[in-house]
Design an enzyme around this catalytic site. Structure first.
Site, PDB file in Angstrom:
ATOM      1  N   CYS B 162       0.805  -1.227   0.000  1.00  0.00           N
ATOM      2  CA  CYS B 162       0.000   0.000   0.000  1.00  0.00           C
ATOM      3  C   CYS B 162       0.836   1.276   0.000  1.00  0.00           C
ATOM      4  O   CYS B 162       0.287   2.375  -0.067  1.00  0.00           O
ATOM      5  CB  CYS B 162      -0.926  -0.014   1.204  1.00  0.00           C
ATOM      6  SG  CYS B 162      -1.813  -1.566   1.316  1.00  0.00           S
ATOM      7  N   HIS B 294      -3.241   7.966   5.616  1.00  0.00           N
ATOM      8  CA  HIS B 294      -3.347   6.643   5.013  1.00  0.00           C
ATOM      9  C   HIS B 294      -4.797   6.177   5.213  1.00  0.00           C
ATOM     10  O   HIS B 294      -5.393   5.643   4.300  1.00  0.00           O
ATOM     11  CB  HIS B 294      -2.321   5.683   5.616  1.00  0.00           C
ATOM     12  CG  HIS B 294      -2.221   4.404   4.858  1.00  0.00           C
ATOM     13  ND1 HIS B 294      -1.959   4.370   3.512  1.00  0.00           N
ATOM     14  CD2 HIS B 294      -2.381   3.110   5.247  1.00  0.00           C
ATOM     15  CE1 HIS B 294      -1.958   3.098   3.105  1.00  0.00           C
ATOM     16  NE2 HIS B 294      -2.213   2.326   4.132  1.00  0.00           N
ATOM     17  N   GLU B 305      -2.443   5.478  13.274  1.00  0.00           N
ATOM     18  CA  GLU B 305      -2.048   6.675  12.525  1.00  0.00           C
ATOM     19  C   GLU B 305      -2.316   7.933  13.359  1.00  0.00           C
ATOM     20  O   GLU B 305      -1.478   8.845  13.412  1.00  0.00           O
ATOM     21  CB  GLU B 305      -2.821   6.731  11.205  1.00  0.00           C
ATOM     22  CG  GLU B 305      -2.389   7.890  10.318  1.00  0.00           C
ATOM     23  CD  GLU B 305      -2.890   7.775   8.874  1.00  0.00           C
ATOM     24  OE1 GLU B 305      -3.792   6.946   8.607  1.00  0.00           O
ATOM     25  OE2 GLU B 305      -2.375   8.516   8.022  1.00  0.00           O
ATOM     26  N   LYS B 326      -9.755   7.860   0.884  1.00  0.00           N
ATOM     27  CA  LYS B 326     -10.133   6.460   0.589  1.00  0.00           C
ATOM     28  C   LYS B 326     -11.620   6.249   0.813  1.00  0.00           C
ATOM     29  O   LYS B 326     -12.219   5.325   0.254  1.00  0.00           O
ATOM     30  CB  LYS B 326      -9.340   5.486   1.463  1.00  0.00           C
ATOM     31  CG  LYS B 326      -7.882   5.341   1.062  1.00  0.00           C
ATOM     32  CD  LYS B 326      -7.192   4.255   1.861  1.00  0.00           C
ATOM     33  CE  LYS B 326      -5.736   4.075   1.460  1.00  0.00           C
ATOM     34  NZ  LYS B 326      -4.855   5.163   1.957  1.00  0.00           N
ATOM     35  N   HIS B 331      -9.423   2.043  -1.512  1.00  0.00           N
ATOM     36  CA  HIS B 331      -7.989   1.863  -1.312  1.00  0.00           C
ATOM     37  C   HIS B 331      -7.392   1.301  -2.606  1.00  0.00           C
ATOM     38  O   HIS B 331      -7.634   0.150  -2.951  1.00  0.00           O
ATOM     39  CB  HIS B 331      -7.772   0.905  -0.141  1.00  0.00           C
ATOM     40  CG  HIS B 331      -6.363   0.830   0.337  1.00  0.00           C
ATOM     41  ND1 HIS B 331      -5.279   1.143  -0.452  1.00  0.00           N
ATOM     42  CD2 HIS B 331      -5.848   0.477   1.545  1.00  0.00           C
ATOM     43  CE1 HIS B 331      -4.168   0.976   0.254  1.00  0.00           C
ATOM     44  NE2 HIS B 331      -4.485   0.575   1.467  1.00  0.00           N
ATOM     45  N   PHE B 390       1.421  -2.844   4.486  1.00  0.00           N
ATOM     46  CA  PHE B 390       1.630  -4.181   5.034  1.00  0.00           C
ATOM     47  C   PHE B 390       3.110  -4.491   4.876  1.00  0.00           C
ATOM     48  O   PHE B 390       3.734  -4.136   3.867  1.00  0.00           O
ATOM     49  CB  PHE B 390       0.835  -5.219   4.234  1.00  0.00           C
ATOM     50  CG  PHE B 390      -0.576  -5.412   4.732  1.00  0.00           C
ATOM     51  CD1 PHE B 390      -1.062  -4.756   5.843  1.00  0.00           C
ATOM     52  CD2 PHE B 390      -1.410  -6.296   4.067  1.00  0.00           C
ATOM     53  CE1 PHE B 390      -2.359  -4.955   6.290  1.00  0.00           C
ATOM     54  CE2 PHE B 390      -2.715  -6.509   4.504  1.00  0.00           C
ATOM     55  CZ  PHE B 390      -3.194  -5.842   5.612  1.00  0.00           C
TER      56      PHE B 390
END
Lengths: 84, 402
Positions: B162, B294, B305, B326, B331, B390
């Site tokens: 990502c 994010h 976050e 998003k 995403h 990830f």
């Protein structure tokens, strides 16, 4: 449709030509089909006739399948089709 | 060190097929997420996504191109054309020899893998099209951009899940900043919305069945999107000298690795990347007015976050705005940072902050101004864009208005 006319239309599609532009004497080079195009043609022919063509793009000349002109390809295809 | 500016932007995503269309949708808080449409979708438990609609390869590309371009490449080429056209650059001579393409993607030609596995496993076919490999490879998109636009300098693809496009853009920024290249085409793309692509994500049990609601207490997971975001990063004097329209300046970046867990995010890793980007840019935390989060809408990401932002910014965390777009486009995995950079550009250039839509309930663990549901007018000098992947790989970019 005969094997010949099917091959003409496969090669014509690959070369962005009309089937009547393809003759038995034509070579793939004359038709403007490059090495990637040859591999695509072999794939399309295998799909069309349900055959497996012995062709290695690294050594086209040494393959059992003769691609020196359209007539030689057709006779190779006919032999493979009759074996099926 | 040279200054680096953005002189072109292009995109295609579920909100729009161009930058202007996407920015209008972000401003209006539109949602691009809806029912997925593709083969076997009824066998999925997750049936929503930010799918690009009305984008048919036929008509845009010829037969030969379609046999070589996976959907992620098609998205990339479409967005790259918009970006390069806007920049006004024509790559020839020395400029072409030194300029290149660095793009991010997590999966590359996922639907090409999917279609051909289906063909050999499910349909029992014994041969696949000769161009399956050049079509699905992760660098296919970067290579086709280089071929189409005559970019002969360093080109490659970055794959960090990502964070792929943020890592890619950070790399392109560094190349222009150090003088290695006068201009770089950069960004990322993703197209995983096919049966196998969504099935794999389903397995993780982190997907929402109804909506992406980042930072909202009732959030229940992420929603996949697809598309591309592509930019032209150019050396400032080069851009200024030719009178280019400058969209914003890229002033810094940082990358960090959590070195902890393959899926769970770390507050420390995120904080180090955010802090590092500001340090690299030579700015004070108080200068940052907007962060594109994010903000995936998962329980884990959003609270981590927010905690990272609180740690880095201290009291200023109460003053800055941080939204997750998003919620609107989904995403885009490896392409997400690139599409999200557009909201930073909109903040810096137009003074419009894109909202976090779908926000319903405040979460005490996400006590930040997330610009809920409606866009806001605000003057912003500096913006950050976060991406935390990830694998614990983080990349944050810092931008300034010009």
């Amino acid at each position: 449709m005969s094997i010949q006319s099917k091959v003409f239309s496969i090669l014509a599609e690959q070369a962005f030509l009309e089937p009547f532009d393809v003759t038995l004497e034509s070579t793939l080079d004359e038709l403007g089909i490059d090495s990637m195009g040859v591999v695509e043609c072999i794939f399309a022919i295998e799909e069309e006739f349900d055959i497996t063509i012995p062709f290695n793009a690294n050594e086209p000349q040494r393959s059992d399948f003769d691609i020196s002109n359209v007539a030689s390809m057709i006779s190779g295809i006919e032999a493979l089709v009759s074996k099926n | 060190m040279k200054r680096v500016v953005v002189t072109g932007a292009g995109t295609i995503n579920s909100l729009g097929h161009s930058v202007p269309a996407t920015l209008v949708a972000m401003r209006e808080g539109k949602c691009g997420i809806g029912d997925l449409e593709f083969r076997d979708v009824d066998r999925l438990s997750i049936k929503i996504g930010g799918q690009v609609r009305g984008f048919e390869a036929e008509g845009r590309f010829n037969r030969q191109q379609i046999s070589l371009y996976d959907r992620f490449t098609q998205f990339t080429l479409t967005a790259a054309k918009e970006a390069i056209d806007q920049s006004g650059l024509e790559f020839g001579g020395e400029l072409a020899a030194k300029s290149g393409v660095v793009l991010g993607t997590a999966g590359g030609g996922v639907s090409t893998w999917d279609d051909n596995y289906r063909s050999v496993y499910e349909d029992g076919k014994n041969r696949v099209h000769p161009f399956v490999v050049p079509k699905l490879m992760n660098n296919a998109a970067a290579s086709h951009v280089s071929m189409q636009h005559n970019l002969k300098g360093p080109s490659f693809t970055v794959s960090t899940a990502c964070a792929s496009s943020n890592h890619a853009m950070a790399q392109a920024f560094q190349m222009v900043r150090t003088g290695l290249a006068p201009a770089m085409v950069t960004g990322g793309s993703e197209s995983m919305l096919c049966f196998g692509g969504v099935k794999a994500w389903e397995g993780l049990r982190v997907m929402s069945k109804d909506a992406c609601r980042p930072f909202s207490a009732n959030r229940n997971g992420m929603v996949q999107g697809e598309g591309a975001g592509i930019f032209v990063f150019e050396e400032y004097e080069h851009a200024h000298g030719r009178g280019a329209d400058i969209l914003c300046e890229v002033i810094g970046f940082a990358m960090s690795s959590d070195a902890a867990d393959i899926v769970m995010p770390s507050k420390h890793g995120a904080a180090r990347a955010i802090f590092g980007a500001m340090k690299d840019a030579g700015i004070n935390p108080e200068e940052v007015g907007y962060i594109n989060a994010h903000g995936t809408g998962t329980a884990a990401n959003d609270k981590t976050e927010c905690a990272a932002v609180a740690d880095v910014f201290g009291q200023h965390a109460d003053k800055l705005m941080m939204s997750s777009t998003k919620s609107m486009h989904g995403h885009l995995i490896g392409g997400t940072g690139a599409v999200e950079l557009l909201s930073c550009i909109m903040a810096l250039r137009d003074g419009v902050i894109a909202p976090t839509i779908g926000y319903q309930e405040p979460d005490p663990e996400c006590a930040i101004d997330v610009v809920p549901n409606e866009a806001r007018d605000a003057k912003v000098e500096v913006a950050l864009s976060n991406a935390f992947a990830f694998g614990g790989l983080n990349a944050v970019l810092a931008l300034r208005s010009v």
